[in-house]
Structures are given as structure tokens and as C-alpha cells.
Write a protein that holds these residues in place. Sequence first.
Motif, PDB file in Angstrom:
ATOM      1  N   THR A  29       0.839  -1.198   0.000  1.00 40.19           N
ATOM      2  CA  THR A  29       0.000   0.000   0.000  1.00 40.19           C
ATOM      3  C   THR A  29       0.877   1.254   0.000  1.00 40.19           C
ATOM      4  O   THR A  29       2.086   1.193   0.204  1.00 40.19           O
ATOM      5  CB  THR A  29      -0.918   0.011   1.237  1.00 40.19           C
ATOM      6  N   VAL A  30       0.210   2.398  -0.183  1.00 44.75           N
ATOM      7  CA  VAL A  30       0.924   3.674  -0.217  1.00 44.75           C
ATOM      8  C   VAL A  30       1.632   3.930   1.108  1.00 44.75           C
ATOM      9  O   VAL A  30       2.724   4.516   1.145  1.00 44.75           O
ATOM     10  CB  VAL A  30      -0.066   4.821  -0.533  1.00 44.75           C
ATOM     11  N   GLU A  31       1.016   3.466   2.220  1.00 47.48           N
ATOM     12  CA  GLU A  31       1.578   3.733   3.544  1.00 47.48           C
ATOM     13  C   GLU A  31       2.982   3.150   3.719  1.00 47.48           C
ATOM     14  O   GLU A  31       3.812   3.723   4.429  1.00 47.48           O
ATOM     15  CB  GLU A  31       0.655   3.171   4.635  1.00 47.48           C
ATOM     16  N   ILE A  32       3.243   2.009   3.095  1.00 45.45           N
ATOM     17  CA  ILE A  32       4.540   1.352   3.282  1.00 45.45           C
ATOM     18  C   ILE A  32       5.470   1.507   2.085  1.00 45.45           C
ATOM     19  O   ILE A  32       6.647   1.153   2.168  1.00 45.45           O
ATOM     20  CB  ILE A  32       4.362  -0.153   3.583  1.00 45.45           C
ATOM     21  N   GLY A 172      -3.728  -9.260   4.596  1.00 51.73           N
ATOM     22  CA  GLY A 172      -3.856  -8.213   5.590  1.00 51.73           C
ATOM     23  C   GLY A 172      -2.560  -7.913   6.319  1.00 51.73           C
ATOM     24  O   GLY A 172      -1.582  -8.671   6.245  1.00 51.73           O
ATOM     25  N   THR A 173      -2.575  -6.801   7.056  1.00 56.48           N
ATOM     26  CA  THR A 173      -1.377  -6.323   7.738  1.00 56.48           C
ATOM     27  C   THR A 173      -0.883  -7.293   8.801  1.00 56.48           C
ATOM     28  O   THR A 173       0.313  -7.528   8.945  1.00 56.48           O
ATOM     29  CB  THR A 173      -1.650  -4.949   8.387  1.00 56.48           C
ATOM     30  N   VAL A 174      -1.810  -7.868   9.572  1.00 47.87           N
ATOM     31  CA  VAL A 174      -1.429  -8.809  10.626  1.00 47.87           C
ATOM     32  C   VAL A 174      -0.733 -10.026  10.029  1.00 47.87           C
ATOM     33  O   VAL A 174       0.293 -10.490  10.534  1.00 47.87           O
ATOM     34  CB  VAL A 174      -2.661  -9.243  11.454  1.00 47.87           C
ATOM     35  N   ASN A 179       3.939 -13.213   9.148  1.00 47.61           N
ATOM     36  CA  ASN A 179       4.733 -13.981   8.188  1.00 47.61           C
ATOM     37  C   ASN A 179       6.195 -13.559   8.228  1.00 47.61           C
ATOM     38  O   ASN A 179       7.110 -14.393   8.321  1.00 47.61           O
ATOM     39  CB  ASN A 179       4.166 -13.776   6.784  1.00 47.61           C
ATOM     40  N   SER A 180       6.440 -12.254   8.181  1.00 42.74           N
ATOM     41  CA  SER A 180       7.808 -11.735   8.184  1.00 42.74           C
ATOM     42  C   SER A 180       8.540 -12.088   9.480  1.00 42.74           C
ATOM     43  O   SER A 180       9.686 -12.558   9.458  1.00 42.74           O
ATOM     44  CB  SER A 180       7.780 -10.220   7.995  1.00 42.74           C
ATOM     45  N   LEU A 181       7.893 -11.884  10.613  1.00 46.39           N
ATOM     46  CA  LEU A 181       8.538 -12.133  11.900  1.00 46.39           C
ATOM     47  C   LEU A 181       8.724 -13.623  12.154  1.00 46.39           C
ATOM     48  O   LEU A 181       9.727 -14.039  12.748  1.00 46.39           O
ATOM     49  CB  LEU A 181       7.720 -11.497  13.025  1.00 46.39           C
ATOM     50  N   GLU A 314      -8.591 -20.443   1.623  1.00 43.30           N
ATOM     51  CA  GLU A 314      -9.449 -21.065   2.636  1.00 43.30           C
ATOM     52  C   GLU A 314      -8.907 -20.911   4.045  1.00 43.30           C
ATOM     53  O   GLU A 314      -9.668 -20.676   4.990  1.00 43.30           O
ATOM     54  CB  GLU A 314      -9.607 -22.556   2.308  1.00 43.30           C
ATOM     55  N   TYR A 315      -7.572 -21.013   4.193  1.00 44.01           N
ATOM     56  CA  TYR A 315      -6.986 -21.067   5.534  1.00 44.01           C
ATOM     57  C   TYR A 315      -6.064 -19.893   5.864  1.00 44.01           C
ATOM     58  O   TYR A 315      -5.500 -19.854   6.950  1.00 44.01           O
ATOM     59  CB  TYR A 315      -6.198 -22.374   5.688  1.00 44.01           C
ATOM     60  N   GLY A 316      -5.901 -18.949   4.941  1.00 41.03           N
ATOM     61  CA  GLY A 316      -5.079 -17.787   5.218  1.00 41.03           C
ATOM     62  C   GLY A 316      -3.613 -18.129   5.366  1.00 41.03           C
ATOM     63  O   GLY A 316      -3.098 -19.048   4.706  1.00 41.03           O
ATOM     64  N   LEU A 317      -2.911 -17.432   6.264  1.00 40.13           N
ATOM     65  CA  LEU A 317      -1.475 -17.630   6.436  1.00 40.13           C
ATOM     66  C   LEU A 317      -1.115 -19.051   6.880  1.00 40.13           C
ATOM     67  O   LEU A 317      -0.114 -19.602   6.398  1.00 40.13           O
ATOM     68  CB  LEU A 317      -0.923 -16.607   7.430  1.00 40.13           C
ATOM     69  N   PRO A 318      -1.874 -19.690   7.787  1.00 38.91           N
ATOM     70  CA  PRO A 318      -1.555 -21.091   8.119  1.00 38.91           C
ATOM     71  C   PRO A 318      -1.565 -22.000   6.896  1.00 38.91           C
ATOM     72  O   PRO A 318      -0.776 -22.957   6.817  1.00 38.91           O
ATOM     73  CB  PRO A 318      -2.665 -21.475   9.106  1.00 38.91           C
TER      74      PRO A 318
END
Length: 354
Positions: A29-32, A172-174, A179-181, A314-318
Motif C-alpha cells: 500500500t501507499v503507507e509502506i 492483511g497487515t497482521v 509472516n515476516s517475523l 481457505e486457511y489464510g497464512l496457516p
Amino acid sequence: MVCCFLWSLTISIICLIIHKQLPFWLGGTVEIARDASLYFVMIGIFGIFFQMEGLAGSMLKSSGNMKIPSILNIMMCVLDVVFNYIFIYILDMGVKGAALGTGLAELITAILMLYFLLVRSKMLSLKGRRGSFRLKSDTVKTAFKIGAPMGLQHLLTGGAYVVSTMIVAPLGTVAIAANSLAITVESLCYMPGFGIAEAATTLVGQSIGAGQRLLTRSFAFMSVGLGIAIMTVMGVLMWVFAPEFMSLMSPVEEVIALGTKVLRIEAWAEPMFAAAIVANGVFIGAADTLKPAMMSLASMWCVRLSLAALLAREYGLPGVWTAMAIELTLRGILFLIRLFGGKWNGHHRPTEKA
């Protein structure tokens, strides 16, 4: 050194050209975007020194000198932490400080590594020796034959990480933060594997050079077994202490909870991840780079990314990390099959030199 410098210079120029557009290409996004592009271009420019440091370190290791590169790489990590703290917090430079701190750590380490290679090394020093930096076709051809598959593998592997980031970004941001951490935490588990892989490359390469095929096989099996054992223990620790590790990385409860979940998924893949890492080091030492590179790329692009794109819906990041764990396990099994098959070492089962 000439080829590596020209290649790294080319990559840095590309980084300079695309840095403003890259965050948006990855779904940012523009913010980052401003901070992301600034960090990327600074790291890209300092990447020249990182490349030369890595090359010099690999040359020293191949000559049997594991101590100096290991000490200097540890020093680089310490300098990275110290410089980042100074530039980010004391000088209040933020993201720019993070990139500058890392870049300076790479620059100082590159200078020292090249000094030990070009001046102090008894085997590889250029001091007082006749020679030329002009490229020779037979030398370049041999280096290209061994190095090109590895270079292509790393290039496409980096591309796979970019695609993986594009899969995670819409979550999403969370999810992006977790993921990064979580990747940072997981690196504590697999870094010992990479260290053992580098040692395996040196031991196997020197054993083959000495014509000791039985010793070559012994070093290969011992290294892989040690890597699996250590990373299995690290995987257990990561599973047990995942919440504590994540809480050190972030104060946000949602990030901690999601990061803990994905780390515990990944922990199950650590033994076979170790097998893939160390076996690949063995293959590199034996100059067997083409087929392992093809196996890695097929596994990552066809299995990990396909599954990740499918499961993320279906399961997002997991789901993304489940795909990663499945792929790493499969790759480890495939590399073990090739290792025990013996074709990496002269295309037949090794026997002691008469």
C-alpha cells in the motif's frame, strides 16, 4: 571475482531502476511504499559488497579455511545488530537507518574477507604472484558449468519468495507482519543447517579432490545426519517456545498468536528441511549442481506455490505455511533418495580409491 563483481553491479543497477515501483508490484500500500522502496534500493546498492563478501568467504572455505569466514560472518551479524540499533534508535533514522546499518556491516566484512583472501591466504593470495584479471575462456566455462545452475536456482528461488509475498500480501497487515517475523524466528532453526552444509561442501570437495571416495561418502552421510539431528532439536524448541519467540518480535497479540500457529506448523518440516539443506551442500562439493537445482525449483514452484495459492484462500497464512512445510518435507525426501543413490559422486556408488 571479475564475473561476480560485474553480475552484482548489474543487479544493483536493476534495484536502482525498479525500487520505486517494486512495493506496488508486490501488492504493498501507499503507507509502506516509500519506506519499502528506500530500504530496498539501499540494500540493493550495498549488495555489491555482500556478493563479494560471500564469494571471498566461499573461496576461503573451499581452500579449507573455515575459521576466518565463520568468525567474520559472526562479526557481520553482531555489527548488523549494533549498527541497526545506533542508526534506528539513537540517531532516529528509522527504516533508512536499518538499511544503512546492514549495509555498513556488509561493507566492513567484505573488506576484511577480501583482505584475508587476497593478502593473507597461503593458497589463494595474489600478493607477489604473477597473473592477470583478464577472463580466460576455459576458467569461465568451468565456473559457469558449475555455478550457472546454482545461480539460476537462487534467482528463481528468490522469485518464488516474491510470489509467496504476493500471495500473503492480500491477507492483511497482521498476516504480513506475522509472516515476516515468523520467518525471522524460523531462521534460528535453519541457520545451523546452512553452517553444516557449508562444512559439508568443503569436506566433500576436498575428499573428492584427494580421490578418497569412501571418505567422501562418510563425510556426506555424517554431515546430513548431524544436520537432521540438530534441526530436529531446534524444531522441537521452536514448537514449544513459539509464543515466547514471537512475543520477543512483536507486542501485538494478533501477530503473536498467528505467528505461533504458523511456526508450529513449520516445526514438523525441520528434519527434512535439514536433509535438503545439507544434502545440497554435499552435492555442491561434488560439483553436482544441475539436477539438485532442477529438483529444488520444481519442488518450490510446482508444489509450494501452487499449494500456497490454493490453501491461502481457505486457511489464510496457516495455509501458506502448511504448503511450505509439505514442500520442504518432499524436497528433503527427494534429496535423501539422490544422496543414498550415490549418483552425485561420479554417477556410481563410491568406493575407496585404490
